[in-house]
Motif scaffolding. Structure first.
Motif, short mmCIF file in Angstrom:
data_model
loop_
_atom_site.label_atom_id
_atom_site.label_comp_id
_atom_site.label_asym_id
_atom_site.label_seq_id
_atom_site.Cartn_x
_atom_site.Cartn_y
_atom_site.Cartn_z
N ALA A 1 -26.68 9.35 -1.49
CA ALA A 1 -25.44 9.66 -0.79
C ALA A 1 -24.24 9.09 -1.54
N GLU A 2 -24.39 7.87 -2.06
CA GLU A 2 -23.29 7.27 -2.83
C GLU A 2 -23.00 8.08 -4.09
N LEU A 3 -24.05 8.56 -4.76
CA LEU A 3 -23.85 9.37 -5.96
C LEU A 3 -23.12 10.67 -5.62
N GLY A 4 -23.46 11.25 -4.46
CA GLY A 4 -22.75 12.46 -4.05
C GLY A 4 -21.28 12.19 -3.82
N HIS A 5 -20.97 11.07 -3.16
CA HIS A 5 -19.57 10.69 -2.96
C HIS A 5 -18.88 10.44 -4.30
N SER A 6 -19.59 9.82 -5.23
CA SER A 6 -19.00 9.49 -6.52
C SER A 6 -18.60 10.75 -7.27
N ALA A 7 -19.50 11.74 -7.32
CA ALA A 7 -19.19 12.99 -8.03
C ALA A 7 -18.06 13.75 -7.35
N SER B 1 -17.25 6.23 -6.20
CA SER B 1 -17.75 6.27 -4.83
C SER B 1 -16.81 5.51 -3.90
N ARG B 2 -16.32 6.19 -2.88
CA ARG B 2 -15.42 5.58 -1.90
C ARG B 2 -15.85 5.97 -0.49
N PRO B 3 -17.04 5.57 -0.09
CA PRO B 3 -17.49 5.91 1.27
C PRO B 3 -16.57 5.28 2.31
N GLY B 4 -16.30 6.03 3.36
CA GLY B 4 -15.39 5.54 4.39
C GLY B 4 -13.96 5.97 4.18
N PHE B 5 -13.67 6.59 3.04
CA PHE B 5 -12.32 7.10 2.76
C PHE B 5 -12.32 8.61 2.92
N SER B 6 -11.47 9.10 3.77
CA SER B 6 -11.28 10.55 3.88
C SER B 6 -10.53 11.06 2.66
N VAL B 7 -10.46 12.36 2.51
CA VAL B 7 -9.69 12.94 1.42
C VAL B 7 -8.23 12.53 1.54
N ARG C 1 -7.40 -2.03 -4.21
CA ARG C 1 -6.95 -2.99 -3.20
C ARG C 1 -5.95 -4.00 -3.77
N THR C 2 -5.68 -3.94 -5.08
CA THR C 2 -4.65 -4.76 -5.70
C THR C 2 -3.46 -3.88 -6.02
N LEU C 3 -2.26 -4.35 -5.68
CA LEU C 3 -1.07 -3.49 -5.80
C LEU C 3 0.07 -4.27 -6.42
N ALA C 4 0.96 -3.53 -7.09
CA ALA C 4 2.15 -4.11 -7.69
C ALA C 4 3.30 -4.04 -6.69
N LEU C 5 3.90 -5.20 -6.42
CA LEU C 5 5.02 -5.27 -5.49
C LEU C 5 6.33 -4.96 -6.22
N PRO C 6 7.33 -4.49 -5.49
CA PRO C 6 8.60 -4.15 -6.14
C PRO C 6 9.24 -5.34 -6.85
N ARG D 1 -17.09 -0.60 0.59
CA ARG D 1 -17.92 -0.76 -0.59
C ARG D 1 -17.41 0.18 -1.67
N LEU D 2 -16.65 -0.37 -2.60
CA LEU D 2 -16.13 0.40 -3.73
C LEU D 2 -16.97 0.06 -4.96
N THR D 3 -17.52 1.07 -5.60
CA THR D 3 -18.46 0.92 -6.71
C THR D 3 -19.73 0.22 -6.20
N SER D 4 -19.74 -1.12 -6.18
CA SER D 4 -20.93 -1.84 -5.70
C SER D 4 -20.64 -2.80 -4.57
N SER D 5 -19.42 -3.36 -4.54
CA SER D 5 -19.16 -4.52 -3.69
C SER D 5 -18.17 -4.22 -2.58
N VAL D 6 -18.36 -4.93 -1.47
CA VAL D 6 -17.35 -4.94 -0.42
C VAL D 6 -16.23 -5.87 -0.88
N ARG D 7 -14.98 -5.42 -0.78
CA ARG D 7 -13.88 -6.09 -1.44
C ARG D 7 -13.08 -7.01 -0.51
N ASP D 8 -13.78 -7.76 0.32
CA ASP D 8 -13.10 -8.80 1.09
C ASP D 8 -12.70 -9.96 0.18
N ILE D 9 -11.86 -10.86 0.69
CA ILE D 9 -11.48 -12.08 -0.03
C ILE D 9 -12.03 -13.25 0.78
N SER D 10 -12.96 -14.00 0.22
CA SER D 10 -13.58 -15.07 0.96
C SER D 10 -12.59 -16.21 1.18
#
Length: 502
Positions: A117-123, A163-169, A241-246, A258-267
């Motif tokens: 399923a992740e591979l399908g989302h990736s393509a 792969s960006r599961p959980g993200f709509s178009v 999830r990292t952005l440039a501020l004005p 879960r983007l690519t492999s990891s959940v991108r929380d900040i511990s």
């Protein structure tokens, strides 16, 4: 029984309502996107220690894999360092597959259904990214975020490159850096007394006795389930999830997807350690004779929750002199510079000089194409390196002590190790099998660059290990198929230098 719609069909249906102008370009991009993901998957099948691959039989121009159930899987000879898509189909038991998701389903291996399923989302997401891309301008970008947004295909070797599961178009178009949006970050007010703060939290992100913590709008909607009265416009970088501020700094936000492999929380631990790590990195950069800069962490804050945290750090662009540009290694392909073997060898020499010097001192960088940047002269010559995001480096206390470097208080225990294999894997897997391989684009080009680059380097035990042993690389597919295992798993790739260096 009706089958559920594929990820490709779901994206097509959403796109027809949102951006019908992109629908034909998306359909046209699908075969190439499938091939790109299949090429990455074939690399993994050919080289990773997958328990259900019991034999590999290379031919002159093909490779046959023997599976544990007796079936044969065959495809072209695998180049572990190729970045261009060259696998259009493989054959399993005599049946041709050009779709990586269908292939993974047909393999019938443990945990393969979820990965399929992740591979399908990736393509599907990769096709969407390619459908919306614009021709690359010959003029070099002015802003740092413009370089980041040139990277369309994502990770050069991971099958889950997009792969960006959980993200709509709609969310991919609104937040994906390759779609060039302006993202409205929410500002969540939290009483300062309830927050863990490391470094200095800026006045412009305060409201009296409250801190204003930037939150990604996807996180606000799907995880925090709240709206934000105050917002801040920002430009997404290649990590999304990292952005440039004005005002210049970059902000890393929590993103529980879960983007690519990891959940991108900040511990919470990484927030607590951020200031100590930043100061430590500045000390180490000073030992490279000006060849390396490390972006400073300006401040980090969280109300004791990995789902709501932010880290502010310098833009790498502050380390550019007059006429110079700071370019993420992942974006180098868009400059045309790696087309010159001499340029690629010069860049490899610079990167190895810095990486091996720090490794000898006791620090292994996670120097993949997103974390590592290069300062280019006006003519395009590689001058210096910039490194960002210290969360996944490895530090060897014994090596540090040998070089008279004090181990500072406050470093996370998980990054400390004296195991030489772990230290070398961290650097070689990210820098050589990652950044340099992706920049070169093939085994032959990587061999030529490394052969030239290593000639003048000090002959240390680390260089000997680099030149004489298989190259380590994260076993990215094995890790996705091993949900019960924690930590990195590794593959050994053919070393292009083994027959080149005595």
């Amino acid at each position: 029984m009706d089958r559920p719609p594929t990820a490709e069909a779901e994206v097509a249906a959403e796109l027809s309502g949102l951006r019908p102008d992109l629908a034909p370009r998306y359909a046209a991009a699908l075969p190439g996107a499938r091939s790109a993901v299949l090429t990455r998957l074939w690399r993994a099948l050919a080289h990773e220690p997958l328990p259900w691959v019991t034999g590999r039989e290379p031919g002159r121009d093909h490779l046959t894999l023997r599976l544990a159930d007796g079936r044969l899987l065959s495809g072209p000879r695998a180049d572990p360092y190729a970045t261009a898509a060259y696998v259009t189909e493989v054959r399993l038991g005599g049946v041709a597959y050009d779709d990586p998701a269908r292939l993974m389903t047909a393999l019938r291996v443990p945990h393969g259904g979820g990965f399929a399923a992740e591979l399908g989302h990736s393509a599907a997401s990769l096709a969407l990214s390619r459908a919306a891309r614009e021709p690359v301008s010959r003029d070099w970008p002015t802003h740092d975020w413009e370089w980041e947004q040139r990277v369309v295909d994502g990770h050069p070797f991971h099958p889950n490159c997009r792969s960006r599961p959980g993200f709509s178009v709609a969310e991919q178009l609104a937040y994906g850096p390759e779609h060039r949006p302006v993202v409205r970050l929410g500002l969540v007010p939290v009483p300062a007394g309830e927050c863990l703060v490391s470094g200095v939290w800026p006045d412009e992100l305060r409201d009296g006795e409250r801190l204003l913590i930037p939150v990604h709008p996807w996180q606000a909607a799907h995880v925090l389930k709240r709206s934000c009265e105050r917002e801040l416009p920002a430009r997404p970088l290649m990590s999304l999830r990292t952005l440039a501020l004005p005002c210049g700094p970059h902000v890393k936000t929590s993103l529980s997807a879960r983007l690519t492999s990891s959940v991108r929380d900040i511990s919470v631990g990484s927030v607590a350690a951020s200031a100590a790590l930043s100061a430590f990195a500045e000390t180490l950069a000073a030992r490279t004779d000006g060849l390396l800069h490390v972006t400073r962490t300006l401040g980090a804050a969280t109300p004791d929750s990995p789902e709501l945290a932010a880290v502010l750090r310098e833009s790498p662009a502050v380390y550019a002199g007059p006429g110079e540009r700071v370019v993420p290694v992942a974006a180098l392909a868009t400059t045309g510079l790696p087309g010159s073997p001499g340029w690629t060898a010069e860049f490899a020499r610079l990167a190895l000089t810095v990486g091996l010097r720090l490794l000898e001192s006791g620090v292994a960088l996670e120097a993949h194409g997103q974390n590592l940047l290069v300062v280019l002269s006006a003519s395009g010559a590689p001058l210096r390196l910039v490194y960002r995001d210290l969360a996944d480096i490895r530090v060897g206390p014994t090596r540090l002590a040998r070089h008279g470097v004090a181990l500072p208080d406050g470093l996370p225990a998980r990054i400390l190790t004296d195991e030489e294999t772990a230290l070398r894997r961290k650097l070689f897997g990210s820098l050589v099998a990652g950044s340099l391989a992706a920049t070169a684009g093939s085994a032959a080009a990587l061999r030529a660059a490394l052969d030239t680059a290593v000639r003048d380097l000090p002959r240390t035990p680390d260089l000997a290990a680099l030149c004489e042993r298989p190259l380590p690389a994260k076993a990215l597919t094995l890790m996705r198929l091993s949900p019960g295992s924690s930590g990195d798993q590794w593959a050994e790739l053919p070393n292009p230098l083994v027959s080149q260096v005595n």
